[in-house]
Motif scaffolding. Sequence first.
Motif, PDB file in Angstrom:
ATOM      1  N   LEU A 171      27.627  45.466  53.522  1.00 61.88           N
ATOM      2  CA  LEU A 171      27.050  46.496  52.605  1.00 61.88           C
ATOM      3  C   LEU A 171      27.389  46.338  51.078  1.00 61.88           C
ATOM      4  CD1 LEU A 171      25.445  49.155  51.754  1.00 61.88           C
ATOM      5  CD2 LEU A 171      27.866  50.234  52.435  1.00 61.88           C
ATOM      6  N   VAL A 172      26.560  46.278  50.275  1.00 69.95           N
ATOM      7  CA  VAL A 172      26.852  46.138  48.957  1.00 69.95           C
ATOM      8  C   VAL A 172      26.517  47.735  48.214  1.00 69.95           C
ATOM      9  CG1 VAL A 172      26.563  45.122  46.358  1.00 69.95           C
ATOM     10  CG2 VAL A 172      26.794  43.953  48.770  1.00 69.95           C
ATOM     11  N   LEU A 173      27.287  48.101  47.260  1.00 64.49           N
ATOM     12  CA  LEU A 173      27.061  49.394  46.578  1.00 64.49           C
ATOM     13  C   LEU A 173      27.292  48.993  44.990  1.00 64.49           C
ATOM     14  CD1 LEU A 173      28.781  52.135  48.648  1.00 64.49           C
ATOM     15  CD2 LEU A 173      26.666  51.816  48.535  1.00 64.49           C
ATOM     16  N   ILE A 174      26.298  49.236  44.152  1.00 61.56           N
ATOM     17  CA  ILE A 174      26.287  48.937  42.913  1.00 61.56           C
ATOM     18  C   ILE A 174      26.210  50.116  41.980  1.00 61.56           C
ATOM     19  CG2 ILE A 174      25.164  47.646  40.799  1.00 61.56           C
ATOM     20  CD1 ILE A 174      24.437  45.702  42.854  1.00 61.56           C
ATOM     21  N   LYS A 175      27.255  50.524  41.114  1.00 63.46           N
ATOM     22  CA  LYS A 175      27.087  51.761  40.285  1.00 63.46           C
ATOM     23  C   LYS A 175      26.250  51.214  39.023  1.00 63.46           C
ATOM     24  CE  LYS A 175      29.650  55.204  37.964  1.00 63.46           C
ATOM     25  NZ  LYS A 175      31.208  55.738  37.749  1.00 63.46           N
ATOM     26  N   HIS A 176      25.129  51.955  38.508  1.00 64.27           N
ATOM     27  CA  HIS A 176      24.516  51.617  37.323  1.00 64.27           C
ATOM     28  C   HIS A 176      24.867  52.543  36.189  1.00 64.27           C
ATOM     29  CE1 HIS A 176      22.044  48.832  39.982  1.00 64.27           C
ATOM     30  NE2 HIS A 176      21.986  49.781  41.056  1.00 64.27           N
ATOM     31  N   SER A 177      25.094  53.749  36.580  1.00 60.78           N
ATOM     32  CA  SER A 177      25.293  54.913  35.553  1.00 60.78           C
ATOM     33  C   SER A 177      26.383  55.691  36.223  1.00 60.78           C
ATOM     34  CB  SER A 177      24.075  55.365  34.768  1.00 60.78           C
ATOM     35  OG  SER A 177      23.416  56.194  35.839  1.00 60.78           O
ATOM     36  N   ASN A 178      26.770  56.863  35.414  1.00 57.26           N
ATOM     37  CA  ASN A 178      27.476  57.966  35.859  1.00 57.26           C
ATOM     38  C   ASN A 178      26.814  58.430  36.978  1.00 57.26           C
ATOM     39  OD1 ASN A 178      29.566  57.318  34.593  1.00 57.26           O
ATOM     40  ND2 ASN A 178      29.280  58.789  32.826  1.00 57.26           N
ATOM     41  N   SER A 179      25.489  58.657  37.193  1.00 60.50           N
ATOM     42  CA  SER A 179      24.654  59.441  38.043  1.00 60.50           C
ATOM     43  C   SER A 179      24.077  58.389  39.180  1.00 60.50           C
ATOM     44  CB  SER A 179      23.895  60.199  37.444  1.00 60.50           C
ATOM     45  OG  SER A 179      22.717  59.450  36.876  1.00 60.50           O
ATOM     46  N   THR A 180      23.766  56.919  39.005  1.00 63.36           N
ATOM     47  CA  THR A 180      22.948  56.433  39.932  1.00 63.36           C
ATOM     48  C   THR A 180      23.755  55.040  40.508  1.00 63.36           C
ATOM     49  OG1 THR A 180      21.241  56.881  38.413  1.00 63.36           O
ATOM     50  CG2 THR A 180      20.868  54.956  40.130  1.00 63.36           C
ATOM     51  N   ILE A 181      23.660  55.087  41.844  1.00 60.45           N
ATOM     52  CA  ILE A 181      24.026  54.084  42.637  1.00 60.45           C
ATOM     53  C   ILE A 181      22.974  53.374  43.491  1.00 60.45           C
ATOM     54  CG2 ILE A 181      25.624  53.425  44.391  1.00 60.45           C
ATOM     55  CD1 ILE A 181      27.756  55.472  43.561  1.00 60.45           C
ATOM     56  N   THR A 182      22.813  52.163  43.764  1.00 58.26           N
ATOM     57  CA  THR A 182      21.885  51.577  44.567  1.00 58.26           C
ATOM     58  C   THR A 182      22.970  50.878  46.151  1.00 58.26           C
ATOM     59  OG1 THR A 182      21.823  49.566  43.533  1.00 58.26           O
ATOM     60  CG2 THR A 182      20.057  51.218  43.156  1.00 58.26           C
ATOM     61  N   ALA A 183      22.089  50.992  47.279  1.00 53.28           N
ATOM     62  CA  ALA A 183      22.794  50.463  48.124  1.00 53.28           C
ATOM     63  C   ALA A 183      22.063  49.423  49.022  1.00 53.28           C
ATOM     64  CB  ALA A 183      23.223  51.558  49.446  1.00 53.28           C
ATOM     65  N   LEU A 190      27.758  38.281  51.852  1.00 52.34           N
ATOM     66  CA  LEU A 190      27.829  38.931  50.382  1.00 52.34           C
ATOM     67  C   LEU A 190      28.208  37.786  49.536  1.00 52.34           C
ATOM     68  CD1 LEU A 190      29.934  41.863  51.970  1.00 52.34           C
ATOM     69  CD2 LEU A 190      27.377  41.695  51.465  1.00 52.34           C
ATOM     70  N   LYS A 191      27.859  38.077  48.291  1.00 52.95           N
ATOM     71  CA  LYS A 191      28.127  37.015  47.097  1.00 52.95           C
ATOM     72  C   LYS A 191      28.588  37.680  46.069  1.00 52.95           C
ATOM     73  CE  LYS A 191      25.475  34.132  49.606  1.00 52.95           C
ATOM     74  NZ  LYS A 191      26.197  32.829  50.075  1.00 52.95           N
ATOM     75  N   VAL A 192      29.294  38.858  46.129  1.00 50.37           N
ATOM     76  CA  VAL A 192      29.885  39.729  45.169  1.00 50.37           C
ATOM     77  C   VAL A 192      31.129  40.371  45.721  1.00 50.37           C
ATOM     78  CG1 VAL A 192      28.042  40.077  43.644  1.00 50.37           C
ATOM     79  CG2 VAL A 192      28.558  41.849  45.546  1.00 50.37           C
ATOM     80  N   ARG A 193      31.975  40.692  44.721  1.00 52.40           N
ATOM     81  CA  ARG A 193      33.230  41.348  45.042  1.00 52.40           C
ATOM     82  C   ARG A 193      33.377  42.559  44.558  1.00 52.40           C
ATOM     83  NH1 ARG A 193      34.147  37.634  41.251  1.00 52.40           N
ATOM     84  NH2 ARG A 193      35.315  38.247  39.621  1.00 52.40           N
ATOM     85  N   ASN A 194      34.341  43.514  45.002  1.00 45.59           N
ATOM     86  CA  ASN A 194      34.396  44.877  44.429  1.00 45.59           C
ATOM     87  C   ASN A 194      34.977  44.554  43.045  1.00 45.59           C
ATOM     88  OD1 ASN A 194      34.101  45.957  46.910  1.00 45.59           O
ATOM     89  ND2 ASN A 194      36.217  46.190  47.328  1.00 45.59           N
ATOM     90  N   GLY A 195      34.467  45.585  42.064  1.00 38.99           N
ATOM     91  CA  GLY A 195      34.562  45.325  40.619  1.00 38.99           C
ATOM     92  C   GLY A 195      34.078  44.504  39.864  1.00 38.99           C
ATOM     93  N   THR A 203      21.832  37.474  42.421  1.00 38.21           N
ATOM     94  CA  THR A 203      22.059  37.353  43.901  1.00 38.21           C
ATOM     95  C   THR A 203      23.422  38.063  44.025  1.00 38.21           C
ATOM     96  OG1 THR A 203      20.608  35.459  44.220  1.00 38.21           O
ATOM     97  CG2 THR A 203      22.008  35.973  45.969  1.00 38.21           C
ATOM     98  N   ILE A 204      23.084  39.081  44.931  1.00 41.64           N
ATOM     99  CA  ILE A 204      24.226  39.730  45.637  1.00 41.64           C
ATOM    100  C   ILE A 204      24.688  39.658  47.034  1.00 41.64           C
ATOM    101  CG2 ILE A 204      24.200  41.415  43.706  1.00 41.64           C
ATOM    102  CD1 ILE A 204      23.216  43.327  45.902  1.00 41.64           C
ATOM    103  N   ALA A 205      23.704  39.001  47.719  1.00 40.71           N
ATOM    104  CA  ALA A 205      23.940  39.080  49.147  1.00 40.71           C
ATOM    105  C   ALA A 205      22.829  38.194  49.717  1.00 40.71           C
ATOM    106  CB  ALA A 205      24.053  40.258  49.917  1.00 40.71           C
ATOM    107  N   THR A 206      22.683  37.730  51.031  1.00 38.71           N
ATOM    108  CA  THR A 206      21.541  37.202  51.848  1.00 38.71           C
ATOM    109  C   THR A 206      21.265  38.081  52.913  1.00 38.71           C
ATOM    110  OG1 THR A 206      22.952  35.846  52.974  1.00 38.71           O
ATOM    111  CG2 THR A 206      22.329  34.960  50.882  1.00 38.71           C
ATOM    112  N   MET A 207      19.725  38.327  53.142  1.00 40.73           N
ATOM    113  CA  MET A 207      19.338  38.937  54.156  1.00 40.73           C
ATOM    114  C   MET A 207      19.982  38.834  55.542  1.00 40.73           C
ATOM    115  SD  MET A 207      15.213  39.942  53.041  1.00 40.73           S
ATOM    116  CE  MET A 207      15.187  41.034  54.477  1.00 40.73           C
ATOM    117  N   GLY A 208      19.920  39.748  56.201  1.00 34.29           N
ATOM    118  CA  GLY A 208      20.244  39.508  57.671  1.00 34.29           C
ATOM    119  C   GLY A 208      20.146  40.529  58.697  1.00 34.29           C
ATOM    120  N   ASP A 209      20.896  40.837  59.779  1.00 34.76           N
ATOM    121  CA  ASP A 209      20.561  41.724  60.650  1.00 34.76           C
ATOM    122  C   ASP A 209      22.074  42.382  61.077  1.00 34.76           C
ATOM    123  OD1 ASP A 209      21.752  39.637  62.096  1.00 34.76           O
ATOM    124  OD2 ASP A 209      19.943  39.678  63.516  1.00 34.76           O
ATOM    125  N   SER A 210      22.870  42.261  60.243  1.00 32.73           N
ATOM    126  CA  SER A 210      24.455  42.791  60.586  1.00 32.73           C
ATOM    127  C   SER A 210      24.373  44.455  60.657  1.00 32.73           C
ATOM    128  CB  SER A 210      25.327  42.331  59.520  1.00 32.73           C
ATOM    129  OG  SER A 210      24.999  42.956  58.208  1.00 32.73           O
TER     130      SER A 210
END
Length: 236
Positions: A171-183, A190-195, A203-210
């Motif tokens: 899973l990747v969670l991205i914060k876009h503003s103080n109110s909005t997050i996408t999952a 996964l192609k990104v890290r926390n922070g 590109t933040i990830a690749t599709m799969g079935d995990s």
Amino acid sequence: MLRRLGICLISCMGLLLGGCQSNTVAEAPVMSGSAHNGFYRVQRGDTLYRIGLRFNQNVNTLVRWNNLANANEIEVGQLIRVRKPASASDRPTGVKPPSGRVARESEVVTTGTAAPDIRLQWPVRGTVISRFNGQTQKGIDIAGSRGTPVKAAAAGTVQYAGDELRGYGRLVLIKHSNSTITAYAYNDSLKVRNGQSVQMGQTIATMGDSGTTGVKLHFEVRVNSRAVNPLRYLSD
């Protein structure tokens, strides 16, 4: 004595793991009610007051960290930040409870935040095979092929990248503003890290079935910690 202790430990582990079984994204709990990477997943019977006691946090602080419109309305399966984010101040805002004790549930501050004016790009292109209903389905599922790049729907900061949240796979969670997050769930890699800061279309990830059956992307939009219909925000 040792044999009885061993039986007791096995029984306790069974109870903890049994509480983590889930077949749907909406109800997937964090294992044994603990916090992973600073987030806790609300379980049946939880209130913000009880969560605050469990993690030694003031209720008003949890309200501020999670931009909650109404602290008395949290949902089973909802992600709540229970550890201090890197940019958070120690000083809570809004109504302060009397010093020396945690606020009672009736004293929790309630604030309202308007829906954000944000446009999101599609994280992947494909057929929407499951639509948002706000109850059993807190986002949309998009069919695709294994290895297809998953793109950030908007610029933001990665709040979580991992696989500790049972039922979401990688899973990747991205914060876009103080109110909005996408999952973005069910990823193969996964192609990104926390922070990490990301740009729209990166590109933040690749599709799969995990964590699921069949290759697909589960995509959620959270506004003030509540799931909203992603199709309202995705550009054509």
